[in-house]
Write a protein that holds these residues in place. Structure first.
Motif, PDB file in Angstrom:
ATOM      1  N   THR A  41       0.835  -1.202   0.000  1.00  0.00           N
ATOM      2  CA  THR A  41       0.000   0.000   0.000  1.00  0.00           C
ATOM      3  C   THR A  41       0.871   1.254   0.000  1.00  0.00           C
ATOM      4  O   THR A  41       0.582   2.227  -0.707  1.00  0.00           O
ATOM      5  CB  THR A  41      -0.943   0.019   1.212  1.00  0.00           C
ATOM      6  N   PHE A  87      -9.958  -4.767   2.195  1.00  0.00           N
ATOM      7  CA  PHE A  87      -8.729  -4.660   1.403  1.00  0.00           C
ATOM      8  C   PHE A  87      -8.868  -5.432   0.086  1.00  0.00           C
ATOM      9  O   PHE A  87      -8.424  -4.967  -0.964  1.00  0.00           O
ATOM     10  CB  PHE A  87      -7.532  -5.210   2.191  1.00  0.00           C
ATOM     11  N   SER A  91      -8.733  -3.728  -3.529  1.00  0.00           N
ATOM     12  CA  SER A  91      -7.704  -4.142  -4.479  1.00  0.00           C
ATOM     13  C   SER A  91      -8.306  -4.484  -5.837  1.00  0.00           C
ATOM     14  O   SER A  91      -7.789  -4.077  -6.884  1.00  0.00           O
ATOM     15  CB  SER A  91      -6.937  -5.355  -3.939  1.00  0.00           C
ATOM     16  N   GLN A 121      -1.830  -8.442  -4.507  1.00  0.00           N
ATOM     17  CA  GLN A 121      -2.443  -8.215  -3.205  1.00  0.00           C
ATOM     18  C   GLN A 121      -3.814  -8.882  -3.134  1.00  0.00           C
ATOM     19  O   GLN A 121      -4.153  -9.512  -2.124  1.00  0.00           O
ATOM     20  CB  GLN A 121      -2.587  -6.703  -2.974  1.00  0.00           C
ATOM     21  N   LEU A 194      -6.311   4.999  -0.579  1.00  0.00           N
ATOM     22  CA  LEU A 194      -5.220   4.124  -0.147  1.00  0.00           C
ATOM     23  C   LEU A 194      -4.581   4.608   1.143  1.00  0.00           C
ATOM     24  O   LEU A 194      -4.097   3.808   1.946  1.00  0.00           O
ATOM     25  CB  LEU A 194      -4.159   4.024  -1.240  1.00  0.00           C
ATOM     26  N   TYR A 198      -3.964   2.378   4.282  1.00  0.00           N
ATOM     27  CA  TYR A 198      -2.622   2.245   4.851  1.00  0.00           C
ATOM     28  C   TYR A 198      -2.675   2.362   6.373  1.00  0.00           C
ATOM     29  O   TYR A 198      -2.006   1.619   7.091  1.00  0.00           O
ATOM     30  CB  TYR A 198      -1.697   3.313   4.263  1.00  0.00           C
TER      31      TYR A 198
END
Length: 207
Positions: A41, A87, A91, A121, A194, A198
């Motif tokens: 990330t 996530f 992604s 990912q 993002l 993160y």
């Protein structure tokens, strides 16, 4: 001056290294998921910042609010599995957006690295989610049976709201006919998205 056999050998060596990198990434222990997500990330944030020198002033008038779900802005202690699901969804959706790329002024190298990072990912997260499903199904049923009706349930991150968010971004690109300004606005927005993800990576380390 390099001979042709030397060039072929170098190309094969680079292909071998890339294969080893991908295999190593996808075979990582799911217990190290937070390390992987945090690293990838952060790399994608850097690539998004490097893809363009500056935000064009003439694009400011076209800027809109895509409304990243509030639960992602305010959520501080989501369940680990919810973060994994979020996530994974992010992604996939971000990869789909950048796969439509038609903005000629972006640096292709950074775009390719983002696409590779998001794809790997998503694959890694999918493996870990399947592992969770197999290992924790019985434990999950036991906890649900023991929970009293009056007990408050932990709210879950909504993948539906996340899909709607990315759908708004996709519709914006289509409405603007994938203009240069539209892509710049989307680049900045996904970088913002993002950034919040993160910050979520730190939650994996909490007990």
């Amino acid at each position: 001056m390099s001979t042709k056999p030397d060039m072929i050998q170098k190309c094969l060596w680079l292909e071998f290294l890339m294969g080893m990198f991908i295999a190593g990434t996808l075979s990582l222990d799911c217990n190290l998921l937070n390390v992987h997500l945090r690293r990838v990330t952060w790399q994608n944030l850097r690539h998004l910042s490097s893809m363009s020198n500056s935000f064009p002033v003439e694009c400011l008038r076209e800027n809109i609010a895509f409304e990243l779900p509030q639960e992602f802005l305010q959520y501080t202690q989501p369940m680990k599995r919810d973060i994994k699901k979020a996530f994974y969804e992010m992604s996939l959706q971000a990869f789909n957006i950048f796969s439509q790329h038609t903005f000629k002024y972006w640096k292709e190298r950074h775009l390719k690295q983002i696409q590779i990072g998001l794809d790997q990912q998503a694959e890694y997260l999918n493996q870990c989610l399947e592992e969770d499903e197999n290992e924790n199904e019985d434990m999950k049923e036991m906890k649900e049976n023991e929970m009293k009706p009056s007990e408050a349930r932990v709210p879950q991150l909504s993948n539906l709201e996340l899909r709607r968010y990315f759908n708004r971004i996709d519709n914006f690109l289509k409405e603007k006919k994938y203009s240069d300004c539209a892509w710049e606005i989307v680049r900045v927005e996904i970088r913002r998205c993002l950034y919040y993800f993160y910050k979520f990576t730190a939650l994996f380390r909490r007990k």
